[in-house]
Scaffold this motif. Sequence first.
Motif, PDB file in Angstrom:
ATOM      1  N   ILE A   7      70.329  26.864  22.133  1.00 44.31           N
ATOM      2  CA  ILE A   7      69.689  26.122  21.040  1.00 44.31           C
ATOM      3  C   ILE A   7      69.371  24.713  21.532  1.00 44.31           C
ATOM      4  CG2 ILE A   7      69.944  25.250  18.688  1.00 44.31           C
ATOM      5  CD1 ILE A   7      71.955  27.444  18.131  1.00 44.31           C
ATOM      6  N   LYS A   8      68.092  24.333  21.377  1.00 43.96           N
ATOM      7  CA  LYS A   8      67.671  22.988  21.799  1.00 43.96           C
ATOM      8  C   LYS A   8      66.926  22.300  20.655  1.00 43.96           C
ATOM      9  CE  LYS A   8      67.119  24.277  26.677  1.00 43.96           C
ATOM     10  NZ  LYS A   8      66.190  24.385  27.828  1.00 43.96           N
ATOM     11  N   ASN A   9      67.348  21.072  20.374  1.00 44.00           N
ATOM     12  CA  ASN A   9      66.656  20.219  19.406  1.00 44.00           C
ATOM     13  C   ASN A   9      66.623  20.831  18.012  1.00 44.00           C
ATOM     14  OD1 ASN A   9      65.246  17.789  18.769  1.00 44.00           O
ATOM     15  ND2 ASN A   9      63.302  18.889  18.831  1.00 44.00           N
ATOM     16  N   TYR A  10      67.755  21.325  17.552  1.00 45.27           N
ATOM     17  CA  TYR A  10      67.843  21.932  16.215  1.00 45.27           C
ATOM     18  C   TYR A  10      68.941  21.233  15.417  1.00 45.27           C
ATOM     19  CZ  TYR A  10      68.612  25.344  12.504  1.00 45.27           C
ATOM     20  OH  TYR A  10      68.758  25.958  11.284  1.00 45.27           O
ATOM     21  N   ALA A  11      68.566  20.627  14.279  1.00 40.86           N
ATOM     22  CA  ALA A  11      69.516  19.934  13.392  1.00 40.86           C
ATOM     23  C   ALA A  11      70.335  18.936  14.207  1.00 40.86           C
ATOM     24  CB  ALA A  11      70.374  20.943  12.662  1.00 40.86           C
ATOM     25  N   LEU A  12      71.659  19.097  14.227  1.00 44.82           N
ATOM     26  CA  LEU A  12      72.517  18.174  14.985  1.00 44.82           C
ATOM     27  C   LEU A  12      72.780  18.657  16.409  1.00 44.82           C
ATOM     28  CD1 LEU A  12      75.188  17.183  12.294  1.00 44.82           C
ATOM     29  CD2 LEU A  12      73.140  15.931  12.994  1.00 44.82           C
ATOM     30  N   ILE A  13      72.144  19.755  16.791  1.00 42.34           N
ATOM     31  CA  ILE A  13      72.354  20.298  18.144  1.00 42.34           C
ATOM     32  C   ILE A  13      71.265  19.767  19.072  1.00 42.34           C
ATOM     33  CG2 ILE A  13      72.434  22.388  19.544  1.00 42.34           C
ATOM     34  CD1 ILE A  13      73.512  23.858  17.090  1.00 42.34           C
ATOM     35  N   ASP A  14      71.704  19.123  20.150  1.00 41.84           N
ATOM     36  CA  ASP A  14      70.758  18.610  21.140  1.00 41.84           C
ATOM     37  C   ASP A  14      70.433  19.698  22.157  1.00 41.84           C
ATOM     38  OD1 ASP A  14      69.169  16.705  22.522  1.00 41.84           O
ATOM     39  OD2 ASP A  14      70.807  16.424  23.956  1.00 41.84           O
ATOM     40  N   ASN A  15      71.442  20.201  22.812  1.00 37.96           N
ATOM     41  CA  ASN A  15      71.238  21.240  23.819  1.00 37.96           C
ATOM     42  C   ASN A  15      72.528  22.046  23.938  1.00 37.96           C
ATOM     43  OD1 ASN A  15      70.557  22.872  25.922  1.00 37.96           O
ATOM     44  ND2 ASN A  15      69.916  21.245  27.303  1.00 37.96           N
ATOM     45  N   LEU A  16      72.494  23.269  23.449  1.00 45.34           N
ATOM     46  CA  LEU A  16      73.695  24.110  23.453  1.00 45.34           C
ATOM     47  C   LEU A  16      73.386  25.397  24.205  1.00 45.34           C
ATOM     48  CD1 LEU A  16      76.017  24.815  20.446  1.00 45.34           C
ATOM     49  CD2 LEU A  16      75.129  26.727  21.773  1.00 45.34           C
ATOM     50  N   GLN A  17      74.276  25.792  25.097  1.00 42.46           N
ATOM     51  CA  GLN A  17      74.152  27.044  25.840  1.00 42.46           C
ATOM     52  C   GLN A  17      75.517  27.706  25.881  1.00 42.46           C
ATOM     53  OE1 GLN A  17      71.430  28.653  27.578  1.00 42.46           O
ATOM     54  NE2 GLN A  17      72.976  30.275  27.667  1.00 42.46           N
TER      55      GLN A  17
END
Length: 551
Positions: A7-17
């Motif tokens: 997930i990238k650039n979603y709500a409070l998430i910057d870059n999650l893998q």
Amino acid sequence: MLTSLSIKNYALIDNLQVNFNNGLSIITGETGAGKSILLGGLSLILGKRADLSSLKDATKKCIIEAVFKVSNYNLKALFEAEDFDYEPLTIIRREILPSGKSRAFVNDSPVNLSSLQLLGERLIDIHSQHQTLQLTSNDFQFQIIDALANNNQLLQNYNTDLKTFKTLKSELQELLNFQAEAIKEHDYNTFLLNELVEANLVEGEQQSLEEEYETLNNIEGIKEKLSESYQLLSEEQIGVLTTLTTIKNNLQNISVFSSKYNELFNRVNSSLIDLDDVFSEIDMLQDNLEADPNRLEEVDSKLKTLHNLMQKHVASDVSELIKIKNELEEKVSIAESLDASIEEKQLEIKDKINQLKNISKQISNKRLKVIPQLKEQLQSILHSLGMPNAQFKIDIFYNGETFFANGQDELSFLFSANKGGNFSELKKAASGGELSRIMLAIKSVLSNYIQLPTIMFDEIDTGVSGEISNKMGDIMLQMSKTMQVFSITHLPQIAAKGHSHFKVYKEDVNEVTQTNLVKLNHDERIVEIAQMLGGTEMSSSAIAHAKELLN
């Protein structure tokens, strides 16, 4: 099975893998840490509509990508039907652009949301206390019973025959509608056809009749001109043939002196031969030419008939009239043979009805056999989940007349939570927490009979005691032997049963709050579960209890 999520650039998430394994995965975190954000991102993968406000940075696009292992899900038919590229490891990607537009891809091929939703339903089942309406659906209740009854093949056969039955009924209705219209038009079409048949239409006859008419109508003038021409050709002294014969003889006499004279001789001789043929033709025509008022009247009548028919049918010539006649013959023939076609179609429908009734009866009998088993399994699980008086009253009524999408049965699926209580529909008889436990029981039973998609239980353990939560965890753990299970939970008893444990947390980076997800190792799990037991101020007893739960 979900193997990875990005997930990238979603709500409070910057870059999650993050990568996931099979079995039971636990997700924990403080209230407000962002578990709902994680589910929101995952729901986009499953086909939920995108919202521009979801972008963390409105100037950049949001990308959410998930990888699924689908080899055990029997999805090739769905991929083919939706024109997806099938891959055992399938990648689904959603993009939300700064412009507000959203795009979806399956294995790098663009897809629409409705198709993505169909696929998503087969990959992940997100279940929370607020998503129990499915339980009250008659279709879902039948799916539960049919899974235990192993009715899959019979239902496939039934659906194939039902589709054919509906097609046959539609074809019969078309024939009946056509017959109704044909009856109205039959007499008129027959009248029109008889007119054309009586006209004895022959391809190309119009031109020959018109020529014959002109000849018969002008016979005296024609005879006069032929006679005059005959005289001019045959007159002994000055006739054209006599004159041309003299010229020919003269040229023949001098043809030996020069090739030029010989050429002239040949040309005149050839003309003489042609003219002699003309003379013979005129002679023959004169002999055969007779006035015939009766034939003239007959030809005139036929031409008038043709002209009237062409005007009536808006045809340009006889060939078009013949084509119209053939079409009318077909219409009249079809109208006269419709009774036989309708009777044949009705027999086909009767045979198909018998086939459907035979299959639906088999489906119904198998359902009846497994209902006691289903009730016993569900009630046993619910008793262990703190609902000792839970009872189901499940009845199948064979309709025998109406063909439903899944057979000819009507279903009564009633529930009572209290001893001595009345049985009523699930939505009326069970509270939200009870429905949640019923759904867990049902999913648990189903997992023993069919391959379920990855299931994510979202805090369905809210409001339950430690003892019951322990049993809930045991049920999820048992389910995870045959499928991938996620549990978002606040209860340490459940969290300790996971094969993998992930923590959702918030942190401030450069004065910007971000949500992250991290996989915990064994020691980190002890700390997390101890905090779930006793808060941030961990006591030695909380740590000891956490170790005990994990062991």
